[in-house]
Design an enzyme around this catalytic site. Sequence first.
Site, PDB file in Angstrom:
ATOM      1  N   LYS A 106       0.818  -1.219   0.000  1.00  0.00           N
ATOM      2  CA  LYS A 106       0.000   0.000   0.000  1.00  0.00           C
ATOM      3  C   LYS A 106       0.846   1.261   0.000  1.00  0.00           C
ATOM      4  O   LYS A 106       0.496   2.258  -0.643  1.00  0.00           O
ATOM      5  CB  LYS A 106      -0.932   0.002   1.213  1.00  0.00           C
ATOM      6  CG  LYS A 106      -0.206  -0.119   2.546  1.00  0.00           C
ATOM      7  CD  LYS A 106      -1.156  -0.310   3.697  1.00  0.00           C
ATOM      8  CE  LYS A 106      -0.394  -0.554   4.989  1.00  0.00           C
ATOM      9  NZ  LYS A 106       0.317  -1.853   4.993  1.00  0.00           N
ATOM     10  N   GLY A 135      -6.783  -6.390   3.840  1.00  0.00           N
ATOM     11  CA  GLY A 135      -6.419  -7.788   4.055  1.00  0.00           C
ATOM     12  C   GLY A 135      -7.277  -8.729   3.224  1.00  0.00           C
ATOM     13  O   GLY A 135      -7.283  -8.675   1.995  1.00  0.00           O
ATOM     14  N   GLY A 188       0.454  -8.806  19.111  1.00  0.00           N
ATOM     15  CA  GLY A 188       1.031  -8.766  17.778  1.00  0.00           C
ATOM     16  C   GLY A 188       0.303  -7.871  16.795  1.00  0.00           C
ATOM     17  O   GLY A 188       0.602  -7.887  15.596  1.00  0.00           O
ATOM     18  N   LYS A 206      -4.151   3.934   2.443  1.00  0.00           N
ATOM     19  CA  LYS A 206      -5.281   3.148   1.941  1.00  0.00           C
ATOM     20  C   LYS A 206      -6.396   4.067   1.433  1.00  0.00           C
ATOM     21  O   LYS A 206      -7.062   3.747   0.441  1.00  0.00           O
ATOM     22  CB  LYS A 206      -5.786   2.222   3.042  1.00  0.00           C
ATOM     23  CG  LYS A 206      -4.761   1.153   3.431  1.00  0.00           C
ATOM     24  CD  LYS A 206      -5.167   0.384   4.666  1.00  0.00           C
ATOM     25  CE  LYS A 206      -4.114  -0.653   5.039  1.00  0.00           C
ATOM     26  NZ  LYS A 206      -4.407  -1.338   6.312  1.00  0.00           N
TER      27      LYS A 206
END
Length: 435
Positions: A106, A135, A188, A206
Site C-alpha cells: 500500500k 487484508g 502482535g 489506503k
Amino acid sequence: MTPYRTLSIALLGAGSVGGQVASLLLQHGDELAARTGARLELAGIAVRDLDAERAADIPKHLFTTDARELILRSNIVIELIGGIEPAREYIIHALTSGADVITGNKALLALHGAELFDLAEQVGAQLYYEAAVGGAIPIIRPLRDSLAGDRVERILGIVNGTTNFILDRMDTSGEDFATALAAARQLGYAEADPSGDVEGHDAAQKAAILATLAFHTRVPVESVYREGITGVTLAQVESARKAGYVVKLLAICERLSDGDGEGVSARVYPALVPAAHPLAAVHGANNAVFVQAEAAGSLMFYGAGAGGLETASAVLGDLVSAARRHVVGGPGVAESVGADLPVLDISRVSTQYNITLAVADRPGVLAEIAGIFSEHGVSVETVEQTVAAPAVEGTATLVIGTHTATEAALSATVAGLSASDAVVAVQSVLRIEGE
C-alpha cells in the site's frame, strides 16, 4: 482433456504473508490449475537471507537471493517484500520484462502508483493489488469492476486493525490509550514503533488508493488530510458512549459538490460514529468498508484486515485472475482515472462536530460561547454542562454538538474560542460521521 499450460510464478518475500502464499500455492496446485486452466509453478522465492528460518513445508531449493534473475524467468511476479525500494525497482523490472505483477504494498502504491500503472498500461501488463487494502476483505475488485458503472458517492472505512483494536479496548474495557496500545503490542497487532498506525499514515495510504479507484481520479497520499488517535482520551470515549456514539479512526473518501463545481475529498481522522451504524459494531482488529453508491445504495465489506493467512487469500485471488488473463490472452485493463476531479482541501468538507471546552464557571459564559459560534456561522444543536472536578475549581466542562458546518467555519470558531477569556481550554474537537 487439453493439457494445462504452465505459468511460472516468482514470489518476492517469504515473511508472514509470503510464506503462507508459498505454502498454499504448493498445497493447492491441482485445484488452482483446474480453476485457471494453467499449471501454476512456483519458480522461486527471492529473500535477503537464505539461512533464515522458514516454514518447514517450503522446499529449500526454491529460495534465492537473485530477485532480478527470478523475475526474468517468470510470467507472474508476486511482490510481498514491502517498503518502497527495492520493491519499486523489482516491479518496474517485472512489468518491463512482460510479467503481470501482484502486490500488497500500500505504501508503494500510494506514493508511486501513478508511475507503475502508467508503465503497466504502456507494456500491456496488469498490476493487481487486492491485498493492499483490507487484508482478506474483497474491496479493490468490487470498486474497480463491480461498481465501475455506478457513481460512488462516499466511502467510510475502518482500514487499520491496530487503531480499531485500541479504540475498541478503550470503549469496551475502559482502558486508557497507553494500556490498550500495550495490549495490542502483546497480541502482535502493533509494531514496536506503532506510529505508522496510530498517527494515521497507514490509513491515509489506503484512503488514497480507495479514493483513486472510487472516483476515477488520481488522489496522491499527500493530499489526504490526516489525524491519528494519539490524542483520543478515555474521557472522550466514555463521553461518546454516553451520548450514543463510538470513536473510530475512519478513512473517508467523498464526492463533494458546491457552487465551485465537483471535487473529491480523502481524509483520515478519529470520528464519532452513531452506535446504530454498522461500523460501530466492528470490534477488535477487524476492518470494514462502508460504500454508498448512487444506484447500488449502501454496501458494507467486513472481515479480517490483517494476518498472514487472511492476506494470502487476497493475493491468491489476484493470482487466479492473473493466470486466467494469461490463458485467455489480451492486454491488461488500464487504470480508470479519466474523471480527473480536483482533490479538495479539508476546509471544503462539511460535517457535524462535537466540541469539548473547559470554561470559566461564571454567569454569562454560555451566552459568550454561543456568540462566538454565531459569529462564524456555526449553529449549535446541543449543549451539555458539567461542573469540573475540584482539581480545576472555578471551571466547568461544556460539550457542544453542532449542526452541519464546513471545516473552514469550524476552524475559525475554534480559533475564536481559544482566544476568548471565557474559555480555559479547547479540550477536544471530534467530527460526527455516518448520521
